[in-house]
Design a protein around this motif. Sequence first.
Motif, mmCIF file in Angstrom:
data_model
loop_
_atom_site.group_PDB
_atom_site.id
_atom_site.type_symbol
_atom_site.label_atom_id
_atom_site.label_comp_id
_atom_site.label_asym_id
_atom_site.label_seq_id
_atom_site.Cartn_x
_atom_site.Cartn_y
_atom_site.Cartn_z
ATOM 1 N N SER A 238 0.850 -1.243 -0.084
ATOM 2 C CA SER A 238 -0.044 -0.054 0.069
ATOM 3 C C SER A 238 0.820 1.214 0.041
ATOM 4 O O SER A 238 0.468 2.207 -0.840
ATOM 5 C CB SER A 238 -0.977 0.069 1.255
ATOM 6 O OG SER A 238 -2.006 -1.119 1.178
ATOM 7 N N ILE A 239 1.895 1.189 0.895
ATOM 8 C CA ILE A 239 2.756 2.442 1.069
ATOM 9 C C ILE A 239 3.523 2.731 -0.493
ATOM 10 O O ILE A 239 3.526 3.861 -0.731
ATOM 11 C CB ILE A 239 3.399 2.356 2.142
ATOM 12 C CG1 ILE A 239 2.749 2.351 3.380
ATOM 13 C CG2 ILE A 239 4.757 3.431 2.157
ATOM 14 C CD1 ILE A 239 3.754 2.252 4.611
ATOM 15 N N ALA A 240 4.069 1.445 -1.072
ATOM 16 C CA ALA A 240 4.855 1.532 -2.243
ATOM 17 C C ALA A 240 4.005 2.176 -3.487
ATOM 18 O O ALA A 240 4.534 2.725 -4.037
ATOM 19 C CB ALA A 240 5.448 0.145 -2.595
ATOM 20 N N LEU B 218 -0.528 12.909 -3.466
ATOM 21 C CA LEU B 218 -0.091 11.565 -3.950
ATOM 22 C C LEU B 218 -0.443 10.538 -2.914
ATOM 23 O O LEU B 218 -0.634 9.331 -3.405
ATOM 24 C CB LEU B 218 1.424 11.489 -4.319
ATOM 25 C CG LEU B 218 1.494 12.209 -5.614
ATOM 26 C CD1 LEU B 218 3.151 12.228 -5.848
ATOM 27 C CD2 LEU B 218 1.001 11.615 -6.929
ATOM 28 N N TYR B 219 -0.432 10.809 -1.541
ATOM 29 C CA TYR B 219 -0.596 9.756 -0.512
ATOM 30 C C TYR B 219 -2.085 10.099 0.225
ATOM 31 O O TYR B 219 -2.451 9.442 1.317
ATOM 32 C CB TYR B 219 0.348 9.907 0.364
ATOM 33 C CG TYR B 219 1.678 9.044 0.199
ATOM 34 C CD1 TYR B 219 1.698 7.644 0.220
ATOM 35 C CD2 TYR B 219 2.576 9.651 -0.938
ATOM 36 C CE1 TYR B 219 2.802 6.896 -0.140
ATOM 37 C CE2 TYR B 219 3.764 8.753 -1.112
ATOM 38 C CZ TYR B 219 3.562 7.522 -0.831
ATOM 39 O OH TYR B 219 4.639 6.806 -1.158
ATOM 40 N N SER B 220 -3.024 10.589 -0.757
ATOM 41 C CA SER B 220 -4.462 10.910 -0.170
ATOM 42 C C SER B 220 -5.002 9.337 -0.342
ATOM 43 O O SER B 220 -4.946 8.796 -1.016
ATOM 44 C CB SER B 220 -5.188 11.916 -0.997
ATOM 45 O OG SER B 220 -5.341 11.290 -2.194
ATOM 46 N N GLY B 221 -5.549 9.286 0.819
ATOM 47 C CA GLY B 221 -6.500 7.802 0.999
ATOM 48 C C GLY B 221 -5.545 6.747 1.534
ATOM 49 O O GLY B 221 -5.880 5.500 1.471
ATOM 50 N N VAL B 222 -4.227 7.006 1.800
ATOM 51 C CA VAL B 222 -3.163 6.018 2.113
ATOM 52 C C VAL B 222 -3.787 5.341 3.667
ATOM 53 O O VAL B 222 -3.635 4.297 3.734
ATOM 54 C CB VAL B 222 -1.809 6.529 2.134
ATOM 55 C CG1 VAL B 222 -1.756 7.408 3.337
ATOM 56 C CG2 VAL B 222 -0.894 5.332 2.451
ATOM 57 N N ILE B 223 -4.319 6.205 4.655
ATOM 58 C CA ILE B 223 -4.587 5.661 5.786
ATOM 59 C C ILE B 223 -5.931 4.606 5.576
ATOM 60 O O ILE B 223 -5.736 3.397 6.280
ATOM 61 C CB ILE B 223 -5.482 6.795 6.625
ATOM 62 C CG1 ILE B 223 -3.781 7.803 6.931
ATOM 63 C CG2 ILE B 223 -5.696 6.346 7.808
ATOM 64 C CD1 ILE B 223 -4.178 8.768 7.877
ATOM 65 N N PRO B 224 -6.892 4.945 4.821
ATOM 66 C CA PRO B 224 -7.964 3.738 4.601
ATOM 67 C C PRO B 224 -7.291 2.578 3.796
ATOM 68 O O PRO B 224 -7.562 1.609 3.955
ATOM 69 C CB PRO B 224 -9.168 4.522 3.812
ATOM 70 C CG PRO B 224 -8.388 5.943 3.249
ATOM 71 C CD PRO B 224 -7.401 6.114 4.101
ATOM 72 N N HIS C 213 -14.069 0.586 3.427
ATOM 73 C CA HIS C 213 -12.523 1.445 3.514
ATOM 74 C C HIS C 213 -12.469 1.644 2.082
ATOM 75 O O HIS C 213 -11.751 2.885 1.829
ATOM 76 C CB HIS C 213 -11.698 0.584 4.292
ATOM 77 C CG HIS C 213 -10.895 -0.141 3.122
ATOM 78 N ND1 HIS C 213 -11.086 -1.302 2.696
ATOM 79 C CD2 HIS C 213 -9.947 0.147 2.580
ATOM 80 C CE1 HIS C 213 -10.327 -1.828 1.667
ATOM 81 N NE2 HIS C 213 -9.592 -0.873 1.690
ATOM 82 N N GLU C 214 -12.802 1.049 1.307
ATOM 83 C CA GLU C 214 -12.711 1.218 0.102
ATOM 84 C C GLU C 214 -13.430 2.499 -0.542
ATOM 85 O O GLU C 214 -13.044 3.444 -1.134
ATOM 86 C CB GLU C 214 -13.100 0.078 -0.995
ATOM 87 C CG GLU C 214 -12.129 -1.141 -0.971
ATOM 88 C CD GLU C 214 -12.150 -2.069 -2.262
ATOM 89 O OE1 GLU C 214 -12.592 -1.707 -3.377
ATOM 90 O OE2 GLU C 214 -12.108 -3.069 -1.865
ATOM 91 N N VAL C 215 -14.574 2.584 -0.004
ATOM 92 C CA VAL C 215 -15.754 3.808 -0.419
ATOM 93 C C VAL C 215 -14.816 5.137 0.221
ATOM 94 O O VAL C 215 -14.851 6.156 -0.459
ATOM 95 C CB VAL C 215 -17.085 3.544 0.062
ATOM 96 C CG1 VAL C 215 -17.831 4.998 0.101
ATOM 97 C CG2 VAL C 215 -17.780 2.627 -0.449
ATOM 98 N N GLY D 39 -10.624 14.271 6.427
ATOM 99 C CA GLY D 39 -9.949 13.251 6.589
ATOM 100 C C GLY D 39 -10.849 11.866 6.855
ATOM 101 O O GLY D 39 -11.880 12.044 6.502
ATOM 102 N N VAL D 40 -10.192 10.960 7.124
ATOM 103 C CA VAL D 40 -10.815 9.334 7.134
ATOM 104 C C VAL D 40 -12.054 9.655 7.880
ATOM 105 O O VAL D 40 -13.169 9.183 7.488
ATOM 106 C CB VAL D 40 -9.952 8.380 7.437
ATOM 107 C CG1 VAL D 40 -10.848 7.141 7.671
ATOM 108 C CG2 VAL D 40 -8.738 8.257 6.983
ATOM 109 N N ILE D 41 -11.943 10.065 9.285
ATOM 110 C CA ILE D 41 -13.189 10.199 10.151
ATOM 111 C C ILE D 41 -14.228 11.078 9.645
ATOM 112 O O ILE D 41 -15.317 10.651 9.748
ATOM 113 C CB ILE D 41 -12.617 10.366 11.618
ATOM 114 C CG1 ILE D 41 -11.867 9.436 12.280
ATOM 115 C CG2 ILE D 41 -13.843 10.466 12.581
ATOM 116 C CD1 ILE D 41 -11.191 9.975 13.563
#
Length: 313
Positions: free
Chosen positions: A129-131, A173-179, A235-237, A257-259
Amino acid sequence: MSEKAGNSAVDSKSIRDTICNAGAGAAAGAIAATFVCPLDVIKTRLQVHGLPETRRGSVIITSLGNILKKEGVRGMYRGLSPTIIALLPNWAVYFSVYGKLKDLLQSSDGKLSIGANMVAAAGAGASTSIATNPLWVVKTRLMTQGMRPDVVPYKSMLSAFSRIFREEGFRGLYSGVIPSLVGVSHVAIQFPVYEKIKQYMANVGDKSVDQLSPGEVAVASSISKVIASVSTYPHEVVRSKLQEQGQVRNAKAKYSGVIDCAKKVFRNEGVPGFYRGCATNLLRTTPSAVITFTSYEMIHRFLVQVLSPDKEN
């Protein structure tokens, strides 16, 4: 000398295993991505923009018709390039790390517990996911931009990369990385279930896992995928909405953010909002998983046979 030769043999086997895992994983991912890309486009748009305004009959058929009418066949394959480019390292990294972690976590008798299997799957998922997150952001933007007349279209994959980085920085570029990292729970469920089903089938058939037929591998992969997808779909949504929102220039972000995103989805759409596009996703991911895992197993067996030092004997 014998110890040196032994170490050399171990190193050679490790390199060979990595090549087999990476090569088979990359090839299988590319094959599956090409096959299910149209459904991936529909699923992503349903996640981000909800149901089509005019619905007659199936949501999938309606969405497919709308895309073909407005954007042509090309619209059905938006984001395919970054998808394949992302999946090549995605599955290559995943299967390589997963294989290494399984070797490290297995007991002295060579067995792997369910807990250890989950840790191996989760560790491989987090690394992947990070890569590859920037590539998935680009893919999501390319797939959804046809629905946003207020957005200056990205001309290409490189154009999308450069604009996102220039306008939004690394955060874009890393938006959505937490979900995405939360989504590691998906593979933490899928892979152990997949391994257990394969082992059960092997025991019933009185043979080794490596001797399972393509049909048996397909059944194991489809069942494990459905279980994991339904369990972790929300989490995909959230991830898709966070990845997509940054493309509107000079506009205030809809979700902080996610929450915040999860709260607004629940408030505006209720529980069904977290499963928007889930049926389409299952139609896409189930055959995708079957193609990916079956291709992986068959290609991996072939590569092991070709690269085996005993091949010539």
